[in-house]
Design a protein around this motif. Sequence first.
Motif, PDB file in Angstrom:
ATOM      1  N   ARG A  75       5.529  12.354   4.824  1.00 15.73           N
ATOM      2  CA  ARG A  75       4.712  12.472   6.030  1.00 15.73           C
ATOM      3  C   ARG A  75       3.300  12.951   5.689  1.00 15.73           C
ATOM      4  N   GLN A  76       3.202  13.866   4.745  1.00 14.31           N
ATOM      5  CA  GLN A  76       1.887  14.397   4.357  1.00 14.31           C
ATOM      6  C   GLN A  76       1.012  13.336   3.691  1.00 14.31           C
ATOM      7  N   LEU A  77       1.649  12.321   3.146  1.00 15.03           N
ATOM      8  CA  LEU A  77       0.888  11.223   2.534  1.00 15.03           C
ATOM      9  C   LEU A  77       0.406  10.209   3.569  1.00 15.03           C
ATOM     10  N   GLY A  78       0.809  10.398   4.814  1.00 14.79           N
ATOM     11  CA  GLY A  78       0.402   9.462   5.857  1.00 14.79           C
ATOM     12  C   GLY A  78       1.246   8.208   5.896  1.00 14.79           C
ATOM     13  N   ILE A  79       2.470   8.259   5.358  1.00 16.29           N
ATOM     14  CA  ILE A  79       3.357   7.099   5.373  1.00 16.29           C
ATOM     15  C   ILE A  79       3.737   6.781   6.823  1.00 16.29           C
ATOM     16  N   HIS A  80       3.808   5.506   7.146  1.00 13.36           N
ATOM     17  CA  HIS A  80       4.031   5.051   8.518  1.00 13.36           C
ATOM     18  C   HIS A  80       5.361   5.569   9.072  1.00 13.36           C
ATOM     19  N   ALA A  81       5.395   5.780  10.375  1.00  8.71           N
ATOM     20  CA  ALA A  81       6.567   6.362  11.036  1.00  8.71           C
ATOM     21  C   ALA A  81       7.825   5.517  10.835  1.00  8.71           C
ATOM     22  N   THR A  82       7.678   4.179  10.844  1.00  5.43           N
ATOM     23  CA  THR A  82       8.869   3.345  10.648  1.00  5.43           C
ATOM     24  C   THR A  82       9.444   3.497   9.243  1.00  5.43           C
ATOM     25  N   HIS A  83       8.572   3.722   8.252  1.00  2.03           N
ATOM     26  CA  HIS A  83       9.044   3.964   6.883  1.00  2.03           C
ATOM     27  C   HIS A  83       9.742   5.319   6.803  1.00  2.03           C
ATOM     28  N   TYR A 115      -4.881  -7.544  -8.216  1.00  4.83           N
ATOM     29  CA  TYR A 115      -5.166  -6.222  -7.651  1.00  4.83           C
ATOM     30  C   TYR A 115      -3.902  -5.506  -7.198  1.00  4.83           C
ATOM     31  N   ASP A 116      -2.983  -6.234  -6.574  1.00  2.27           N
ATOM     32  CA  ASP A 116      -1.797  -5.609  -5.990  1.00  2.27           C
ATOM     33  C   ASP A 116      -0.532  -6.362  -6.396  1.00  2.27           C
ATOM     34  N   PRO A 117      -0.113  -6.255  -7.652  1.00  2.00           N
ATOM     35  CA  PRO A 117       1.071  -6.986  -8.106  1.00  2.00           C
ATOM     36  C   PRO A 117       2.336  -6.488  -7.413  1.00  2.00           C
ATOM     37  N   PRO A 118       3.249  -7.392  -7.079  1.00  2.00           N
ATOM     38  CA  PRO A 118       4.510  -6.953  -6.484  1.00  2.00           C
ATOM     39  C   PRO A 118       5.376  -6.249  -7.526  1.00  2.00           C
ATOM     40  N   PRO A 119       6.090  -5.196  -7.152  1.00  2.00           N
ATOM     41  CA  PRO A 119       6.921  -4.482  -8.115  1.00  2.00           C
ATOM     42  C   PRO A 119       8.149  -5.271  -8.541  1.00  2.00           C
ATOM     43  N   LEU A 120       8.480  -6.311  -7.788  1.00  2.00           N
ATOM     44  CA  LEU A 120       9.657  -7.119  -8.117  1.00  2.00           C
ATOM     45  C   LEU A 120       9.497  -8.513  -7.535  1.00  2.00           C
ATOM     46  N   LEU A 121      10.270  -9.441  -8.083  1.00  4.57           N
ATOM     47  CA  LEU A 121      10.286 -10.819  -7.603  1.00  4.57           C
ATOM     48  C   LEU A 121      11.725 -11.298  -7.527  1.00  4.57           C
ATOM     49  N   PHE A 122      12.141 -11.772  -6.369  1.00  6.32           N
ATOM     50  CA  PHE A 122      13.399 -12.483  -6.246  1.00  6.32           C
ATOM     51  C   PHE A 122      13.130 -13.941  -6.629  1.00  6.32           C
ATOM     52  N   TYR A 123      14.093 -14.582  -7.275  1.00  2.83           N
ATOM     53  CA  TYR A 123      13.874 -15.986  -7.641  1.00  2.83           C
ATOM     54  C   TYR A 123      15.176 -16.760  -7.689  1.00  2.83           C
ATOM     55  N   ARG A 124      15.031 -18.064  -7.550  1.00  6.24           N
ATOM     56  CA  ARG A 124      16.108 -19.024  -7.750  1.00  6.24           C
ATOM     57  C   ARG A 124      15.574 -20.131  -8.632  1.00  6.24           C
ATOM     58  N   GLY A 125      16.402 -20.610  -9.563  1.00  3.72           N
ATOM     59  CA  GLY A 125      15.980 -21.693 -10.429  1.00  3.72           C
ATOM     60  C   GLY A 125      15.567 -21.217 -11.800  1.00  3.72           C
ATOM     61  N   ASN A 126      14.661 -21.981 -12.407  1.00  2.00           N
ATOM     62  CA  ASN A 126      14.255 -21.790 -13.802  1.00  2.00           C
ATOM     63  C   ASN A 126      13.048 -20.861 -13.892  1.00  2.00           C
ATOM     64  N   SER A 182       0.831  -1.210   0.000  1.00  2.83           N
ATOM     65  CA  SER A 182       0.000   0.000   0.000  1.00  2.83           C
ATOM     66  C   SER A 182       0.860   1.253   0.000  1.00  2.83           C
ATOM     67  N   ALA A 183       1.908   1.272   0.826  1.00  2.00           N
ATOM     68  CA  ALA A 183       2.781   2.443   0.880  1.00  2.00           C
ATOM     69  C   ALA A 183       3.542   2.620  -0.426  1.00  2.00           C
ATOM     70  N   TYR A 184       4.016   1.519  -0.978  1.00  2.00           N
ATOM     71  CA  TYR A 184       4.774   1.595  -2.232  1.00  2.00           C
ATOM     72  C   TYR A 184       3.922   2.174  -3.356  1.00  2.00           C
ATOM     73  N   HIS A 185       2.723   1.626  -3.534  1.00  2.00           N
ATOM     74  CA  HIS A 185       1.865   2.080  -4.635  1.00  2.00           C
ATOM     75  C   HIS A 185       1.358   3.508  -4.391  1.00  2.00           C
ATOM     76  N   LYS A 186       1.174   3.891  -3.128  1.00  4.60           N
ATOM     77  CA  LYS A 186       0.783   5.276  -2.833  1.00  4.60           C
ATOM     78  C   LYS A 186       1.888   6.243  -3.267  1.00  4.60           C
ATOM     79  N   LEU A 187       3.130   5.898  -2.983  1.00  4.74           N
ATOM     80  CA  LEU A 187       4.257   6.757  -3.359  1.00  4.74           C
ATOM     81  C   LEU A 187       4.428   6.827  -4.873  1.00  4.74           C
ATOM     82  N   ILE A 188       4.298   5.683  -5.533  1.00  4.36           N
ATOM     83  CA  ILE A 188       4.449   5.657  -6.992  1.00  4.36           C
ATOM     84  C   ILE A 188       3.339   6.464  -7.666  1.00  4.36           C
TER      85      ILE A 188
END
Length: 410
Positions: free
Chosen positions: A50-58, A102-113, A26-32
Amino acid sequence: MSKSPPLSVEQRAILALWYEVNASLSAYHKLISTFGDAQLAWQAKLEAWRQLGIHATHLKRHEQPEQTQANIDKIQQALTEGRYSLLFADQADYPMQLLQIYDPPPLLFYRGNSARLHQAQIAIVGSRKPTAHAQKTTFDMAQYLAQAGYVITSGLAMGVDKRAHLGALAQADAEYQGRTIGVMGTGIDVYYPNHHDQLFAQIIDQGGCIISELLPHTQPHKHTFPRRNRLVAGLSLATIVTEATIKSGSLITARLTSEQGKQVFAIPSHIDNSNAEGCHHLIREGATLIYHPQQVLEDVNGQLGYERYAYKATDMSASNSDQIPSAIGADSGSITAAHQSTSPNVKPSPSTVVIPEHLAVVYEQLDWHGQDLDALLVATELAAPQLIGQLMELELLGIISVQGGRYLRV
C-alpha cells in the motif's frame, strides 16, 4: 507439445506476483525493484504494498494468497499436460531481443516451436479491413521474405496480420515452412478473433510459434493490443506497414519501432485511398517507402552491418513471380524491429554455449579474428540468403558479433 518440468519456488513467486498485479508491468517492476526479487515481493505485507501506491485491486488479490496458489496450480497442471509452455526472463531460451526493450515481460506463455523466437524476424502489420490489393500484397511480401530466410511476425488479427501469417506459411520447401510468429493480445488459451482457431492450429502444426505475456483466460481488451504491438516491434528486425488508416493500431507499432531505434517501412497507395492514409503519414514522418520486398532485405541487411548482397529475384517461384508488382499500392502501419546487440548481462559464456545443430557448420568456420562474407560463402558452400540468415541467428543468440564487416566469435 512437450510437457514442462515442475515450476521452481522462484518461478511460482513470479507467477504469483504477475497474477496479483493482473499483469501490470509498472506494478510488477515497482515491486521487484523495491524488494529485490519476486519471492520477497510476494511475501511482503499488505501495508508495504500500500505504501508503494499499488492499486487497490492488486492489494485485494494480495490479501488472498490461497486463491493465488490455486491459480498457479492450474497453470502448473496445464504445463504438465502440455497445453502450453512458459519461458521466464532469466532463462536462456527467453528471446534476448525482448530483454532490451523498455518494459520486457517477466514471462512468456507459448505454443509451438519456441526456436522461432531466436531467429531473424521481420514484422508485417496493417489494417484489419484491407483492400483486396493490400491483402495480395501482404501475402506476397510475407511469402517472399520467408523464402529469403526470415520469420514473419505479426499480431494474429484479421486482415493484414492474417495474410502475413498465411503468406509465411505458404512455402513449398519444407526448410522454410512454419516461419511465422503470432503475438497474442489475449491469454494463450483464448482464440481471438474466434474464427481464427484454424490459423492458430496451422501456425503451430507447421512449426511456427504463438506467444502471449498475458495470463491464461485473459480476454481481449482495448489496452491489451498496444501491449501486443510492443512485443511485435521488440522481437523483429524490421516491420512493414502494408495498409493502415490514420487511426490504425499499426501506427502504434510503428511508433514503438522507431522508439526502439529500428526502421519502419511503409507501402504507398493512391492519394485518395483513405485506407492508406496511415502509410502516407508514416512516409511523411520519415518511414522508408518501399514497393518491393527486395528493398526491405537490402535495408535490413545493411543496418545489421552486413555487406549488401543482392538476393536473386528468382527466389520467388515462377508461379508467384508476377505477384509482386513493380508498384504496390497499400496502406498500413507496421514496425521493423532492428537488430539488438547482446546485453552484457545475458551474454553466454564461451565455455557453456550450446550451438544449435543447424548452425554448427557456420559457427565452426568462425574464429576470434573474423571472417568476411565472401570467405564464408566459399567455406560453407551455402546460398547467400541461407548463410546470412544463419549468421543473424548466431548473432541474436549472442555468440558471434560483427566488426568492420567481419564475423567473429565472442
